[in-house]
Design an enzyme around this catalytic site. Structure first.
Site, PDB file in Angstrom:
ATOM      1  N   ASN A 161      -8.129  30.659  45.139  1.00  0.00           N
ATOM      2  CA  ASN A 161      -8.051  31.403  46.408  1.00  0.00           C
ATOM      3  C   ASN A 161      -8.452  30.569  47.622  1.00  0.00           C
ATOM      4  O   ASN A 161      -7.919  30.736  48.715  1.00  0.00           O
ATOM      5  CB  ASN A 161      -8.864  32.705  46.340  1.00  0.00           C
ATOM      6  CG  ASN A 161     -10.297  32.495  45.941  1.00  0.00           C
ATOM      7  OD1 ASN A 161     -10.651  31.514  45.277  1.00  0.00           O
ATOM      8  ND2 ASN A 161     -11.154  33.410  46.341  1.00  0.00           N
ATOM      9  N   GLU A 260     -20.725  31.457  40.935  1.00  0.00           N
ATOM     10  CA  GLU A 260     -20.300  32.312  42.051  1.00  0.00           C
ATOM     11  C   GLU A 260     -19.149  33.138  41.517  1.00  0.00           C
ATOM     12  O   GLU A 260     -18.041  32.633  41.361  1.00  0.00           O
ATOM     13  CB  GLU A 260     -19.899  31.423  43.233  1.00  0.00           C
ATOM     14  CG  GLU A 260     -19.913  32.159  44.543  1.00  0.00           C
ATOM     15  CD  GLU A 260     -18.618  32.915  44.759  1.00  0.00           C
ATOM     16  OE1 GLU A 260     -18.517  34.058  44.245  1.00  0.00           O
ATOM     17  OE2 GLU A 260     -17.745  32.377  45.411  1.00  0.00           O
ATOM     18  N   CYS A 294     -13.709  36.455  47.894  1.00  0.00           N
ATOM     19  CA  CYS A 294     -14.786  37.100  47.141  1.00  0.00           C
ATOM     20  C   CYS A 294     -15.782  37.833  48.046  1.00  0.00           C
ATOM     21  O   CYS A 294     -16.417  38.781  47.597  1.00  0.00           O
ATOM     22  CB  CYS A 294     -15.493  36.086  46.259  1.00  0.00           C
ATOM     23  SG  CYS A 294     -16.028  34.638  47.155  1.00  0.00           S
ATOM     24  N   GLU A 468     -24.494  27.938  47.191  1.00  0.00           N
ATOM     25  CA  GLU A 468     -23.753  26.785  47.695  1.00  0.00           C
ATOM     26  C   GLU A 468     -23.874  26.869  49.207  1.00  0.00           C
ATOM     27  O   GLU A 468     -23.721  27.923  49.792  1.00  0.00           O
ATOM     28  CB  GLU A 468     -22.292  26.887  47.285  1.00  0.00           C
ATOM     29  CG  GLU A 468     -22.144  26.983  45.784  1.00  0.00           C
ATOM     30  CD  GLU A 468     -20.719  26.731  45.338  1.00  0.00           C
ATOM     31  OE1 GLU A 468     -19.892  27.637  45.487  1.00  0.00           O
ATOM     32  OE2 GLU A 468     -20.451  25.619  44.849  1.00  0.00           O
TER      33      GLU A 468
HETATM   34  P1  NAD Z   1      -9.380  34.276  35.511  1.00  0.00           P
HETATM   35  O1  NAD Z   1     -10.691  34.823  35.109  1.00  0.00           O
HETATM   36  O2  NAD Z   1      -8.385  33.964  34.433  1.00  0.00           O
HETATM   37  O3  NAD Z   1      -9.571  32.914  36.327  1.00  0.00           O
HETATM   38  C1  NAD Z   1     -10.450  32.768  37.421  1.00  0.00           C
HETATM   39  C2  NAD Z   1     -10.629  31.264  37.613  1.00  0.00           C
HETATM   40  O4  NAD Z   1     -11.334  30.739  36.501  1.00  0.00           O
HETATM   41  C3  NAD Z   1      -9.308  30.497  37.648  1.00  0.00           C
HETATM   42  O5  NAD Z   1      -9.440  29.461  38.584  1.00  0.00           O
HETATM   43  C4  NAD Z   1      -9.158  29.934  36.247  1.00  0.00           C
HETATM   44  O6  NAD Z   1      -8.474  28.699  36.244  1.00  0.00           O
HETATM   45  C5  NAD Z   1     -10.583  29.737  35.828  1.00  0.00           C
HETATM   46  N1  NAD Z   1     -10.814  29.930  34.399  1.00  0.00           N
HETATM   47  C6  NAD Z   1     -10.325  30.907  33.610  1.00  0.00           C
HETATM   48  N2  NAD Z   1     -10.814  30.792  32.359  1.00  0.00           N
HETATM   49  C7  NAD Z   1     -11.621  29.716  32.368  1.00  0.00           C
HETATM   50  C8  NAD Z   1     -12.438  29.082  31.400  1.00  0.00           C
HETATM   51  N3  NAD Z   1     -12.548  29.558  30.145  1.00  0.00           N
HETATM   52  N4  NAD Z   1     -13.143  27.984  31.759  1.00  0.00           N
HETATM   53  C9  NAD Z   1     -13.082  27.510  33.025  1.00  0.00           C
HETATM   54  N5  NAD Z   1     -12.343  28.067  33.988  1.00  0.00           N
HETATM   55  C10 NAD Z   1     -11.632  29.157  33.665  1.00  0.00           C
HETATM   56  O7  NAD Z   1      -8.771  35.245  36.516  1.00  0.00           O
HETATM   57  P2  NAD Z   1      -7.611  35.167  37.600  1.00  0.00           P
HETATM   58  O8  NAD Z   1      -6.493  36.033  37.157  1.00  0.00           O
HETATM   59  O9  NAD Z   1      -7.287  33.790  38.040  1.00  0.00           O
HETATM   60  O10 NAD Z   1      -8.383  35.912  38.743  1.00  0.00           O
HETATM   61  C11 NAD Z   1      -8.816  37.239  38.416  1.00  0.00           C
HETATM   62  C12 NAD Z   1     -10.132  37.557  38.962  1.00  0.00           C
HETATM   63  O11 NAD Z   1     -10.992  36.437  39.070  1.00  0.00           O
HETATM   64  C13 NAD Z   1     -10.037  38.082  40.364  1.00  0.00           C
HETATM   65  O12 NAD Z   1      -9.703  39.420  40.341  1.00  0.00           O
HETATM   66  C14 NAD Z   1     -11.398  37.862  40.869  1.00  0.00           C
HETATM   67  O13 NAD Z   1     -12.220  38.920  40.445  1.00  0.00           O
HETATM   68  C15 NAD Z   1     -11.866  36.638  40.164  1.00  0.00           C
HETATM   69  N6  NAD Z   1     -11.828  35.462  41.031  1.00  0.00           N
HETATM   70  C16 NAD Z   1     -12.926  35.246  41.794  1.00  0.00           C
HETATM   71  C17 NAD Z   1     -12.931  34.180  42.665  1.00  0.00           C
HETATM   72  C18 NAD Z   1     -14.120  33.915  43.528  1.00  0.00           C
HETATM   73  O14 NAD Z   1     -13.975  33.358  44.603  1.00  0.00           O
HETATM   74  N7  NAD Z   1     -15.304  34.252  43.071  1.00  0.00           N
HETATM   75  C19 NAD Z   1     -11.816  33.347  42.760  1.00  0.00           C
HETATM   76  C20 NAD Z   1     -10.713  33.597  41.939  1.00  0.00           C
HETATM   77  C21 NAD Z   1     -10.733  34.671  41.066  1.00  0.00           C
END
Ligand code: NAD
Length: 488
Positions: A161, A260, A294, A468
């Site tokens: 994001n 985070e 977020c 951070e």
């Molecule tokens: P997701 O949980 O699959 O992935 C979130 C992030 O984590 C992605 O960048 C992904 O590459 C990474 N990731 C996933 N599994 C991982 C693992 N086992 N080890 C290391 N990295 C891993 O979800 P998504 O579909 O990409 O996003 C869904 C939800 O994630 C969103 O609805 C939101 O709640 C959350 N999210 C939060 C932030 C934030 O800024 N905190 C950013 C992106 C997504």
């Protein structure tokens, strides 16, 4: 000149990883395509790291650690400042790359890059203040000092994001403290993070100090977090993944973590607030980056007497937005970054209607290529509706009504999230009460500017731990060492 999504910059035709100072396609793993969310067209193909590549990246971070940790802070400062200057000189080209792979309007991409540059500058300056302290001893023969040492090689994981700002926070914080890094940015937005790495390399960062790899996230993190040479984990992303990484980090060397993990920021709008302005500010915050932020204000509790007016103003502000390709100067809101978010928005609206809520504006996918969803305001929302209890991470603003401040606080604090929280009120007494009472790592009153290089950014409860930004951001990469010296 109007930019078009058809002119794909060369950054995408030659996507590589950075391992031990070399740009590499790795050892021949299959890789994956990178898509433009505004057109759904492929931009390029991303190589994946195999176990050998990951091992080389960790070995490089481990080998270069002692020398980088021992590099005088003023020299680390120079590298970070030069990286910031290079990023600033390349901002137009990188903003375009960011928009192409992530979708946000070009103006937002530039603003994100400006914030990332500021992070590099801020951490560069903070290297001047890596102080220790002297603790008065109990005996004249003893000298006691506390010195702060870099924790060691860091494994960093960043999402899609904010493809510039989130890696910048982790890279600049770690490098300033004297740590080396293996970064795995999101595979969905790789090119922006690679441009940050390129700026660091061009600024004179020694080979191996920063490595960038891609792959299947679960496999890469499993490998890196378990590795004995990695001493610190920093992750931004979802709560389930954060919990999983924290467990792995505990099981394999009890490594320190900064997590985070997103939030679902409540907004309390009191009847003494400046309602029109509050609605405008909230709409800008809710729909920025198509809601994929977020700390975005994302569930609205409005005092009964002003609820109708606030909801109408919020919906009016949402209707003014122009969804479109981020490269189109007329667009004020881009697409969702991936098809998962689009499907989620459709589910949230269906669930809201079934739960008794109503669509004030928006509510549908746009009938065009790309992951576009209308800026949406949902009124009359019960607390049990999914959009009120789950981080929607998209352009949906659910609104509900409250009667008393205590009730609003209790409902705002009822979820396990605790990242950002906001309130709008003209009463200093109410402002003080909500600042005290809201369960969150960051509280904004009458505005939303909680993400600043100089301030701690992080959550409580299931939104994670560690900060951070701010001086706290450097502490995340440092361990105190107490040295007591008897010299008689
Ligand atoms: P997701 O949980 O699959 O992935 C979130 C992030 O984590 C992605 O960048 C992904 O590459 C990474 N990731 C996933 N599994 C991982 C693992 N086992 N080890 C290391 N990295 C891993 O979800 P998504 O579909 O990409 O996003 C869904 C939800 O994630 C969103 O609805 C939101 O709640 C959350 N999210 C939060 C932030 C934030 O800024 N905190 C950013 C992106 C997504």
């Amino acid at each position: 000149m109007t930019l078009s999504s058809n002119d794909v910059p060369s950054a995408f035709s030659d996507l590589r990883m950075l391992i031990d100072g070399r740009w590499t396609a790795g050892s021949g793993m299959a890789g994956e395509p990178v898509f433009n969310p505004a057109t759904e067209g492929a931009l390029g193909r991303l190589p994946h790291a195999g176990p050998d590549d990951l091992e080389r990246a960790v070995a490089a971070a481990a080998r270069s650690f002692d020398a980088w940790a021992a590099t005088p802070a003023c020299e680390r400062r120079q590298v970070l400042l030069q990286a910031a200057r290079l990023l600033a000189s390349r901002i137009d080209a990188i903003a375009r790359i960011l928009t192409l792979e992530q979708g946000k309007p070009l103006a937002e991409a530039r603003a994100e890059l400006a914030a990332a540059i500021e992070v590099f500058e801020w951490y560069a300056e903070e290297t001047r203040r890596l102080y220790g302290r002297v603790i008065p001893a109990r005996s004249r023969a003893v000298a006691q000092v506390v010195q702060h040492e870099p924790v060691g090689p860091v494994a960093a994981f960043t999402p899609w994001n904010f493809p510039a700002l989130t890696p910048a926070r982790k890279i600049a914080g770690a490098l300033a403290a004297g740590c080396t890094v293996v970064l795995k940015p999101s595979e969905e937005t790789p090119a922006t993070a690679l441009e940050l790495a390129r700026a660091c390399v061009d600024a004179g960062l020694p080979a191996g100090v920063l490595n960038v790899v891609f792959g299947v996230p679960a496999q890469v993190s499993e490998y890196l977090v378990r590795h004995a040479a990695i001493r610190k984990i920093t992750f931004t992303g979802s709560i389930p993944v954060g919990k999983h990484l924290a467990q792995l980090a505990a099981a394999h060397g009890l490594k320190r973590c900064t997590l985070e993990l997103g939030g679902h920021a409540p907004v309390l709008v009191f009847d003494d607030a400046q309602i029109e302005q509050a609605a405008r500010v909230c709409a800008a915050g809710r729909f920025r980056n198509a809601g994929q932020v977020c700390v975005a204000p994302s569930r609205f509790y409005v005092q009964r007497g002003v609820a109708e007016r606030f909801t109408a103003e919020l919906a009016a502000a949402a209707r003014l937005l122009v969804p479109g390709d981020g490269l189109d100067p007329a667009a004020t809101m881009g697409p969702l970054a991936n098809p998962r978010r689009l499907a989620a928005m459709q589910r949230y609206v269906e669930d809201a209607l079934a739960a008794g809520g109503r669509v004030e504006t928006g509510g549908r996918r746009l009938d065009r290529p790309g992951h576009f969803f209308e800026p949406t305001v949902l009124g009359g929302m019960p607390d049990r509706a999914a959009a009120m209890c789950e981080e929607t991470f998209g352009p949906i603003a659910p609104v509900t009504v409250f009667d008393t401040p205590d009730e609003a606080l209790a409902r705002a604090n009822a979820l396990p999230y605790g990242l950002a929280a906001y309130a709008f009120t003209e009463s200093p007494r109410t402002a003080a009460a909500v600042a005290r009472g809201l369960s969150a790592g960051m509280v904004g009153i009458n505005h939303l500017a909680v993400s600043l290089a100089e301030a701690p950014f992080g959550g409580v409860r299931e939104s994670g731990y560690g900060s951070e930004g701010g001086t706290e951001g450097l502490d995340a990469y440092l361990s105190p060492k107490f040295v007591t010296h008897l010299s008689a």
